[in-house]
Motif scaffolding. Structure first.
Motif, mmCIF file in Angstrom:
data_model
loop_
_atom_site.group_PDB
_atom_site.id
_atom_site.type_symbol
_atom_site.label_atom_id
_atom_site.label_comp_id
_atom_site.label_asym_id
_atom_site.label_seq_id
_atom_site.Cartn_x
_atom_site.Cartn_y
_atom_site.Cartn_z
ATOM 1 N N ASP A 1 -4.265 -1.587 -8.132
ATOM 2 C CA ASP A 1 -3.373 -2.397 -7.285
ATOM 3 C C ASP A 1 -2.089 -2.733 -8.035
ATOM 4 O O ASP A 1 -0.998 -2.758 -7.457
ATOM 5 C CB ASP A 1 -4.058 -3.711 -6.875
ATOM 6 C CG ASP A 1 -5.319 -3.482 -6.059
ATOM 7 O OD1 ASP A 1 -5.595 -2.315 -5.713
ATOM 8 O OD2 ASP A 1 -6.020 -4.458 -5.761
ATOM 9 N N ILE B 1 0.846 -1.201 0.000
ATOM 10 C CA ILE B 1 0.000 0.000 0.000
ATOM 11 C C ILE B 1 0.879 1.248 0.000
ATOM 12 O O ILE B 1 0.608 2.234 -0.671
ATOM 13 C CB ILE B 1 -0.935 0.034 1.241
ATOM 14 C CG1 ILE B 1 -1.961 -1.087 1.155
ATOM 15 C CG2 ILE B 1 -1.578 1.406 1.408
ATOM 16 C CD1 ILE B 1 -3.398 -0.669 1.194
ATOM 17 N N MET B 2 1.942 1.210 0.790
ATOM 18 C CA MET B 2 2.755 2.409 1.009
ATOM 19 C C MET B 2 3.888 2.581 0.004
ATOM 20 O O MET B 2 4.467 3.667 -0.083
ATOM 21 C CB MET B 2 3.340 2.393 2.428
ATOM 22 C CG MET B 2 2.298 2.398 3.516
ATOM 23 S SD MET B 2 1.191 3.822 3.390
ATOM 24 C CE MET B 2 -0.108 3.340 4.523
ATOM 25 N N ARG C 1 -0.510 -1.103 -10.259
ATOM 26 C CA ARG C 1 0.430 0.022 -10.295
ATOM 27 C C ARG C 1 1.391 -0.043 -9.093
ATOM 28 O O ARG C 1 2.580 0.250 -9.215
ATOM 29 C CB ARG C 1 -0.360 1.347 -10.263
ATOM 30 C CG ARG C 1 0.480 2.599 -10.346
ATOM 31 C CD ARG C 1 -0.411 3.827 -10.458
ATOM 32 N NE ARG C 1 -1.377 3.922 -9.363
ATOM 33 C CZ ARG C 1 -1.108 4.472 -8.165
ATOM 34 N NH1 ARG C 1 0.090 4.973 -7.940
ATOM 35 N NH2 ARG C 1 -2.021 4.533 -7.226
ATOM 36 N N HIS C 2 0.857 -0.460 -7.946
ATOM 37 C CA HIS C 2 1.714 -0.541 -6.756
ATOM 38 C C HIS C 2 2.784 -1.623 -6.921
ATOM 39 O O HIS C 2 3.928 -1.441 -6.504
ATOM 40 C CB HIS C 2 0.860 -0.793 -5.511
ATOM 41 C CG HIS C 2 0.126 0.434 -5.057
ATOM 42 N ND1 HIS C 2 0.150 0.888 -3.772
ATOM 43 C CD2 HIS C 2 -0.641 1.319 -5.751
ATOM 44 C CE1 HIS C 2 -0.575 1.996 -3.677
ATOM 45 N NE2 HIS C 2 -1.077 2.269 -4.870
ATOM 46 N N LEU D 1 -2.685 -6.040 -1.269
ATOM 47 C CA LEU D 1 -3.270 -5.917 -2.616
ATOM 48 C C LEU D 1 -3.076 -7.183 -3.451
ATOM 49 O O LEU D 1 -3.137 -7.129 -4.675
ATOM 50 C CB LEU D 1 -2.621 -4.731 -3.341
ATOM 51 C CG LEU D 1 -2.545 -3.416 -2.557
ATOM 52 C CD1 LEU D 1 -1.799 -2.366 -3.342
ATOM 53 C CD2 LEU D 1 -3.947 -2.930 -2.224
#
Lengths: 160, 415
Positions: free
Chosen positions: B75, B37-38, B77-78, B67
């Motif tokens: 998701d 997430i970060m 993209r992360h 994700l």
């Protein structure tokens, strides 16, 4: 700091309420800020104006470590958060992004949403409704980070 | 003057023998955990700070768990940002679908007794289960660590929690930590460390200790620690050094508070909507009708949790109107629960077994609830909107209690 309007929230206000996890995937803080406090007051992002204040009770910002929580408040123009106490990760995150977080034990019980407040970081006082309340002064290290606009600005200055 | 466990860990880290609570010190970081997430935010801040390399890529662990597998296009993209960062800066400890970060950090051997560890997730307190100092931070501070390998901290005061004796049947370490959070309050340990000791925790598995360290943050704690012992050594695959054998609070250490519990007096409890410190005995809530049960998360998704749930559901069926979602905490847990037959029992009872990950616990995927629904869940937070809309009621409980509730279709005491 200038006079601003207060938005008041309850004790143990967790960071899921400030910005829910389903919005953390939005590409930027600017795109997230329209969802701040959505479960408690969906109109908050429209109502809050640059220079306003958020006031909380005990343990403000508990729960998740998401830095996006102080991030959206800052992006919406919130000038500072004043609460009876803060959860530690929120506190560190806020200082690091340059959002003042001020502990004031008395003021939160004496004010309501819509009241006006003025804050002095140097005097360590908050004034609302004709009364002035003492706040805990930030340690010099944190004042320095804040005055330079956050940890990144502060680190970059040190390198120069 | 003696030292608390945390004072000992930080003393060794900074090469001093006299660290005491309240000191502000700069620690050298032994390991960091970055989650999916970060990661885009960490990467942005790292670049904004102008760093050109990571202080020690071997000390960095990047884990995709919130994700995985993707439930929305964003998701992905992360993962892309994370993969690019890992390649560019030489990160080799990257877990793309192995399980939940807090399970993997100890399970895969990244954390040892006495280590100083930071992660971009508040439940990073979990690694205190093996006697490490570990806590959650934001992405800006994580970016600063990636560049410098250091972070300033204030050495916390410690609350000592002594638990003696044997836990009664159907009472798990989850009930114990919920009871403690109820007694301390959601901010009762803010800025402080919790040090768990006594015969009950000495007899506990590492998994049970993980549940307790995981939830320390729900009382506001900076960290929670258990003294390392032979079980810790076995779990971590190390031999304890003399220093590690003595890594426990000294008799004459200064504690800001001591709580003492007798295990035999404990009963199954739940945290009621929507505060983790709103603790009630299960017996007081019996009869409350439920819509869903969730057994999983970094709090209670380990083998012993799934086995306990399977034992409760053996030969039974989940109530017809209830969805039971079971999420093993890691692929290793999944394989072990499969090998011992626990997953089969749960599936036969009517459970939906999902992939390891954070999905439902953080309200992203795999069983999201809607207005008016009520769930009994083994994870760590029952905040408004955590697992769906803000009109969902979340009751936090142990895996044994959750399994019993799934069969009954309402809140019941396990029997």
């Amino acid at each position: 700091m200038s006079v601003g309007k207060i938005f008041k929230f309850h004790d143990d206000l967790d960071t899921d309420q400030i910005i829910a996890s389903q919005y953390l995937l939005l590409p930027s803080i600017d795109e997230m800020k329209g969802h701040a406090f959505e479960s408690l007051d969906p109109e908050f992002p429209k109502k809050v104006k640059s220079g306003d204040y958020v006031v909380g009770g005990e343990n403000f910002g508990c729960g998740s470590s998401r830095e996006q929580a102080p991030g959206v408040l800052k992006a919406l123009g919130v000038q500072a958060v004043v609460a009876k106490s803060f959860a530690r990760i929120f506190y560190r995150n806020a200082i690091n992004i340059g959002l003042p977080v001020i502990v004031c034990k008395e003021l939160p019980d004496q004010v309501e949403t819509g009241d006006e407040m003025e804050l002095s970081l140097t005097d360590g006082t908050a004034t609302a409704g004709g009364s002035t309340y003492p706040c805990t002064k930030l340690p010099p290290y944190m004042q320095k980070i804040l005055s330079q606009g956050g940890l990144i600005a502060s680190l970059n200055k040190e390198e120069v | 003057m003696g030292q608390t466990m945390i004072e000992k860990i930080i003393s060794r880290n900074i090469g001093s023998d006299s660290v005491k609570q309240g000191d502000i010190v700069t620690v050298s970081v032994d390991r960091v955990m970055l989650d999916d997430i970060m990661i885009p935010f960490i990467v942005d801040k790292f670049h904004e700070m102008g760093f050109s390399k990571i202080w020690d890529p071997n000390k960095v662990v990047l884990i995709y768990d919130h994700l995985v597998p993707s439930s929305q296009q964003d998701d992905v993209r992360h993962y892309q940002v994370g993969d690019r960062f890992a390649e560019e800066y030489g990160l080799t400890h990257v877990h793309r679908s192995d399980g939940i970060c807090h399970q993997l950090m100890t399970e895969a051997g990244y954390v040892k007794p006495g280590d100083v560890v930071f992660g971009t997730d508040s439940h990073t307190t979990t690694y205190g289960c093996v006697g490490a100092f570990s806590t959650g931070i934001g992405y800006t501070e994580m970016a600063a660590i990636l560049g410098t390998g250091e972070l300033w901290i204030r050495v916390p005061e410690t609350i000592k929690i002594v638990i003696q004796g044997e836990l009664p049947e159907h009472v798990m370490s989850k009930d114990l930590i919920l009871k403690i959070i109820g007694d301390l309050g959601a901010d009762g340990a803010t800025y402080k460390a919790l040090e768990f000791t006594g015969s009950t925790v000495e007899n506990m598995t590492i998994s049970s200790r993980m549940t307790m360290a995981n939830m320390a943050i729900e009382a506001g704690a900076k960290c929670a620690v258990f003294a390392p012992d032979e079980k810790t050594a076995h779990y971590c695959g190390v031999e304890l050094s003399e220093w590690e054998k003595n890594l426990k609070g000294d008799e004459d250490a200064v504690y800001c508070k001591t709580l003492i519990y007798q295990a035999k007096e404990l009963v199954p409890v739940m945290a009621c909507p929507s505060q983790v410190d709103k603790i009630r005995q299960v017996s007081q809530l019996e009869g409350t009708v439920i819509d869903q049960v969730f057994i999983g998360s970094c709090t209670n998704g380990r083998l012993e949790d799934l086995v306990a749930a399977a034992k409760m559901l053996e030969g039974k069926k989940v109530a017809p109107f209830v969805k039971l979602i079971v999420t093993p905490a890691s692929r290793k847990v999944y394989q072990e629960a499969d090998a011992c037959g626990a997953l089969k029992v749960l599936a036969q009872a009517g459970a939906v077994i999902t992939h390891p990950g954070c999905g439902l616990c953080c309200g992203r995927t795999g069983g999201i609830l809607c207005d008016g629904e009520r769930v009994v869940a083994t994870n760590n937070r029952n905040f408004l909107g955590r697992m769906g809309t803000s009109k969902v009621e979340i009751y936090l409980a142990s895996p044994v209690v959750a399994a019993a509730c799934a069969a009954a279709g309402k809140i019941v005491l396990p029997s």
